[in-house]
Design an enzyme around this catalytic site. Structure first.
Site, PDB file in Angstrom:
ATOM      1  N   ASP A 556       0.845  -1.184   0.000  1.00 45.28           N
ATOM      2  CA  ASP A 556       0.000   0.000   0.000  1.00 45.28           C
ATOM      3  C   ASP A 556       0.887   1.243   0.000  1.00 45.28           C
ATOM      4  O   ASP A 556       1.877   1.314   0.748  1.00 45.28           O
ATOM      5  CB  ASP A 556      -0.887  -0.027   1.242  1.00 45.28           C
ATOM      6  N   GLU A 593       1.660   0.324  -4.905  1.00 39.75           N
ATOM      7  CA  GLU A 593       1.237   1.624  -5.413  1.00 39.75           C
ATOM      8  C   GLU A 593       2.438   2.574  -5.424  1.00 39.75           C
ATOM      9  O   GLU A 593       2.897   3.006  -4.372  1.00 39.75           O
ATOM     10  CB  GLU A 593       0.135   2.206  -4.524  1.00 39.75           C
TER      11      GLU A 593
END
Length: 969
Positions: A556, A593
């Site tokens: 993340d 990400e």
């Protein structure tokens, strides 16, 4: 209590401690004869009696516990100098970057600079002077500035002044105190002061690679805690997960910042917490912090005690666990990966083929006959290789004890109108007390979440998590964990979700130049540029890989982690072997990400793991360019902005997209972006752009001038069109397309979008439900929207469209757009539409895995074999034509990769009408509709034709077609 005075005292060190005076020698190394070990010099306070509770120092601070900031310039201007100085200790604007250097962005001029220290945190301002210090140490400005290694580690302070810390101090003991630096004028008055940030010097003096956490031996249990700024540490051992008095309270001993103790074997299966006596910069006090072990591997149900669990115990192993590495699905290359993103609770909370006690938990994945597992088997058989599970670690927001959950009567909700605001009001009322949350609010990274277990106490959560991994592997699916190392839910000494910031305050969390915690990720950013933060991340990854046999990790907000940390993580995981670790680490894939924003943007805190920095590492990052080009706009733009698949130019929705010429240009640019993405978003892949120029992928630019392509190999690109964030694919299509088109057409657009992803080079990534037209009733951020808006139906009866207006907090601004769509019954797909979507998705996967040409392994192979036609200014709008060429055995040139097909053509027609396309490169071939499509139930796709003499292809509206050239038998 303190070491004796050293033989000599540097003149630059002055003592101004209050009566009775304390010898400055406390911070100087004692003669060898008087100090037998370094441990002796680290005692700041006397050893507390282990049978008495830890207590705060007798001194108390007069400073407030909360940050004080001026609310306006006029207020700031009227604030007195004394008040400004008093408040200045609330900030930490100076950095102790190495044992010999402090960095401070202040022009002292002719003033003198001093370092102040107080063991009991009693620094204060009186008469324009700092009082309450135990020690006052003069600093000298270093005209040579900060060393290169410091500016490389802390690039955001590269222009700060450097101040020399006198040699000979016992710095390790000083670091346990409240610290401040101050400038004094010739009259002795303080003109500027601030606290210090310590990670630099802590890394230099206390970096450690020895054991941490709990270690289990035949006759004993050892505890190790890294806490170099702590003044004292105790472990409280409990028999039960909650309540009761401690069985034992044990004082830990410190050696070079690491606190440890040895206990009896009977501790195994017990629970413990640490009591840490430590100065905390957020309160300007020495606090007694009660904390879990940062290396916890088990927890109590309330998350307040660490469970002492031995992972070598056979009681924690499901049958066949030790041999699971040999049962795992084979993966010969990362280019063969395809990923299906899934939330554990979504998977089974609404599945009535799962017993109620298993719904929403780990064990639902072990039921071979449930609707959900049967659906996963279909996906696996068609080609999906990996299931990506949203956060499974211990996170805040959901009570682990199910008896504490609140719920809403779904039968009542089902009676409400599809566009009502009552559903969301009822769900929102209990949303922080129900069983639902995505989980991006980490508390402890290394423990499975208790709410997904049948019993959150003891070893149950570990055993059931392992059973889930084993069950998924046995149906052909590898498992990816979603890890959130970029932030933590809690901070400070009192937050019940705070752990790391209680152990070493101010170290684990990244702070801004005022000393306050950065929150660009959403809350409490972590600092992987600090050595022991990075080590904790690496150790945690290895724990999940070795002890839980996890097959991959999705990071993340990976861009908030340093590139060096990610590379070390990959190397550490890939070094694992079946022989030594029980797992083949070379098959573990990592991606994340790579967004570049906040304080880390443009390498603001060091070279970060952003899309453009990761080229050549083999680490994947999400390709948002292809998503935005397919759908239109971005998640942050106007929701009606159309894209390639949603009708831009070809079927306007009434929103102002600009003039027809502008829309035509936008569609042509979107096609270029998609073509680059279909070629794995490679920097050096050459295409003919919409203007007729041959350009590299890195020369194709987004609207703000950013290059579209960033990858150097295909597995560095994760192509996707939807994920858990933002609206589902079906929802965004329903929002962006004209209201008057039919649901049949919207379903075909859904198919088209997934087809682009499924047939691209790179790693295809799909959000759970893309294949069943999943809806969240147009909720753009369902992280806390409960089971109601997040439902999945693997019986294919409903896609969850029209279950009420989505929650007000994140969606109210678009309610005027949403409400008429939800109210219109023609928008809702029927079971037949859902079944067709499933068939289409499975067929796309079957096509992808029917030929290695869809999964080329090198950038060179993609450049040589993948070509786009219908390009340049004369290209037909809304149509992409891609060919993939193979070689022939015994013929020079391209090598042969595919024994079945020598040539493949993919045509993506986003137009609302049938199109024909002729190309000289396609003449005189023996192209046939792919057998999977020829046998499909989609009559439209079967109407596609190829005419060899002209090289002409005819493709029905909103359809992805694959033609293949079979090899001669």
């Amino acid at each position: 209590m303190f070491p004796s005075l050293a033989s000599s005292t540097p003149l630059s060190i002055l003592s101004s401690a209050p009566s009775p005076p304390t010898s400055i020698a406390h911070f100087l190394p004692p003669p060898p004869v008087s100090c037998p070990s370094s441990l002796s010099r680290l005692r700041v306070i006397p050893e507390p009696n282990p049978h008495l509770p830890l207590s705060l120092p007798s001194h108390s601070t007069t400073f407030p516990r909360h940050h004080l900031r001026c609310s306006s310039m006029s207020v700031c201007e009227s604030t007195s100098t004394t008040t400004q100085l008093r408040d200045s200790l609330l900030y930490s604007r100076a950095y102790w970057v190495s044992e010999s250097t402090i960095a401070w962005n202040v022009d002292v001029g002719d003033d003198s600079c001093y370092l102040f220290a107080s063991k009991s945190a009693t620094l204060s301002f009186t008469d324009d002077k700092i009082r309450g210090e135990d020690f006052k140490i003069k600093l000298e400005e270093d005209s040579e500035g900060l060393p290169e290694n410091v500016t490389e580690k802390f690039p955001h302070i590269q222009d700060y002044l450097a101040f020399k810390v006198p040699p000979g101090l016992d710095t390790k003991t000083l670091l346990k105190c409240q610290l401040a630096v101050a400038a004094h004028n010739s009259d002795g008055k303080c003109t500027n002061a601030t606290g210090l940030q310590l990670p630099g010097v802590l890394d230099e003096l206390f970096s450690y690679n020895g054991p941490l956490g709990a270690l289990f031996f035949e006759e004993s249990v050892l505890l190790y805690l890294w806490a170099p700024t702590a003044q004292a540490v105790r472990a409280c051992i409990y028999r039960d997960p909650s309540g009761g008095d401690p069985l034992e309270i044990v004082q830990l001993e410190e050696v070079n910042g690491v606190w440890s103790t040895e206990g009896p074997k009977r501790w195994e299966g017990c629970y413990y917490v640490y009591e840490v006596l430590v100065y905390h910069p957020s309160t300007l006090r020495v606090e007694k912090c009660i904390a879990n072990d940062p290396y916890a591997r088990g927890l109590s149900s309330d998350g307040r005690r660490t469970f002492l669990v031995n992972f070598d115990s056979d009681r924690l192993k499901p049958e066949g666990w030790d041999d699971l590495a040999n049962e795992k699905p084979k993966i010969s290359s990362f280019s063969d990966i395809s990923i299906y993103e899934l939330h554990i609770r979504d998977f089974s909370a609404n599945d009535h083929t799962v017993p109620p006690e298993f719904r929403g938990g780990y064990l639902a994945f072990t039921l071979q006959g449930s609707s959900g597992v049967l659906h996963l088997k279909k996906l696996s058989d068609a080609g999906i290789t990996h299931v990506h599970l949203l956060p499974t670690f211990q996170f805040a927001g959901v009570d682990d004890e199910k008896v504490n959950w609140k719920c809403v009567d779904t039968k009542m909700l089902e009676q409400l109108p599809p566009d009502s605001d009552e559903q969301q009001a009822l769900i929102t009322e209990i949303q922080n007390d129900d069983g639902y949350n995505w989980g991006y609010n980490p508390v402890l990274w290394g423990v499975p979440k208790g709410s997904y277990a049948s019993n959150p106490n003891g070893p149950c959560r570990i055993i059931e998590f392992r059973k889930m991994i084993q069950a998924l592997n046995r149906i052909g699916l590898r498992v990816v964990l979603d890890v959130v190392y970029n932030h933590l839910q809690g901070s400070g000494p009192f937050d019940e979700n705070s752990v790391l910031d209680k152990i070493v305050p101010g170290y684990y969390l990244r702070r801004n130049t005022d000393g306050f915690i950065e929150h660009s990720t959403c809350t409490n950013n972590t600092a992987s540029e600090h050595v022991m933060v990075e080590r904790l991340i690496l150790d945690d990854l290895l724990h999940w890989a070795i002890h839980h046999k996890v097959d991959g990790f999705r990071f993340d907000l990976m861009g908030h982690i340093m590139k060096s940390t990610m590379v070390k993580a990959k190397d550490a995981l890939h070094s694992l072997t079946k022989e030594m670790d029980g797992i083949d680490g070379s098959s573990i894939y990592i991606y994340g990400e790579g967004w570049d924003f906040g304080e880390v943007a443009k390498n603001g805190r060091g070279v970060n793991a952003s899309q453009f920095n990761l080229g050549g590492t083999g680490i994947g990052s999400f390709n948002d360019r292809i998503r935005d080009a397919i759908l239109g706009g971005s998640p942050f733009g106007h929701p009606l902005q159309q894209g390639f698949a949603t009708g831009l130019l070809l079927q306007p929705n009434g929103h102002d997209q600009g003039t027809e010429a502008v829309a035509e240009c936008m569609l042509a640019v979107a096609k270029d972006h998609i073509q680059v993405g279909m070629a794995a978003n490679l920097r050096d892949f050459v295409i003919t752009n919409y203007q007729g120029e041959e350009v590299k992928g890195s020369e194709v630019l987004t609207h703000d001038g950013t290059p579209v392509a960033y990858a150097l190999c295909s597995t560095e690109t994760v192509n996707y069109v939807s994920a858990h964030d933002n609206e589902t694919l079906f929802d965004i299509v329903s929002l962006k397309t004209p209201k008057e088109i039919s649901v049949d057409e919207r379903c075909r657009i859904n198919h088209l979008a997934t087809g682009v992803i499924a047939l691209s080079q790179g790693i295809p990534f799909f959000h759970s439900g893309d294949e069943i037209l999943r809806s969240k009733s147009l909720d753009r951020d369902s992280y806390n929207s409960g089971d109601w808006f997040n439902r999945l139906d693997f019986t294919y009866n409903s896609n969850n469209w029209g279950v009420g207006l989505p929650p007000k907090e994140k969606n109210e601004k678009t309610w005027p757009l949403i409400k008429p769509r939800l109210a219109d019954p023609s928008f809702k797909p029927q079971p037949g539409h859902i079944l067709a979507a499933v068939d289409n998705f499975l067929n796309l996967l079957r096509i992808r895995y029917s030929s290695p040409l869809f999964r080329l392994r090198t950038a060179n192979a993609i450049q040589e074999r993948v070509h786009f036609h219908n390009t340049g200014p004369s290209g037909a709008p809304g149509v992409i034509v891609m060919s993939i060429q193979d070689g022939r055995e015994g013929v020079s040139g391209l090598s042969q990769l595919d024994p079945t097909y020598s040539y493949i053509v993919v045509i993506i027609n986003a137009c609302p009408t049938k199109v024909s396309f002729a190309c000289s490169a396609l003449r005189a071939r023996t192209l046939k509709l792919h057998p999977v499509q020829a046998m499909s139930t989609d009559e439209l796709v079967k109407s596609s034709t190829y005419e060899a003499s002209s090289g002409s292809l005819a493709v029905p509206p909103r359809t992805t077609v694959v033609f293949v050239e079979p090899r001669e038998v």
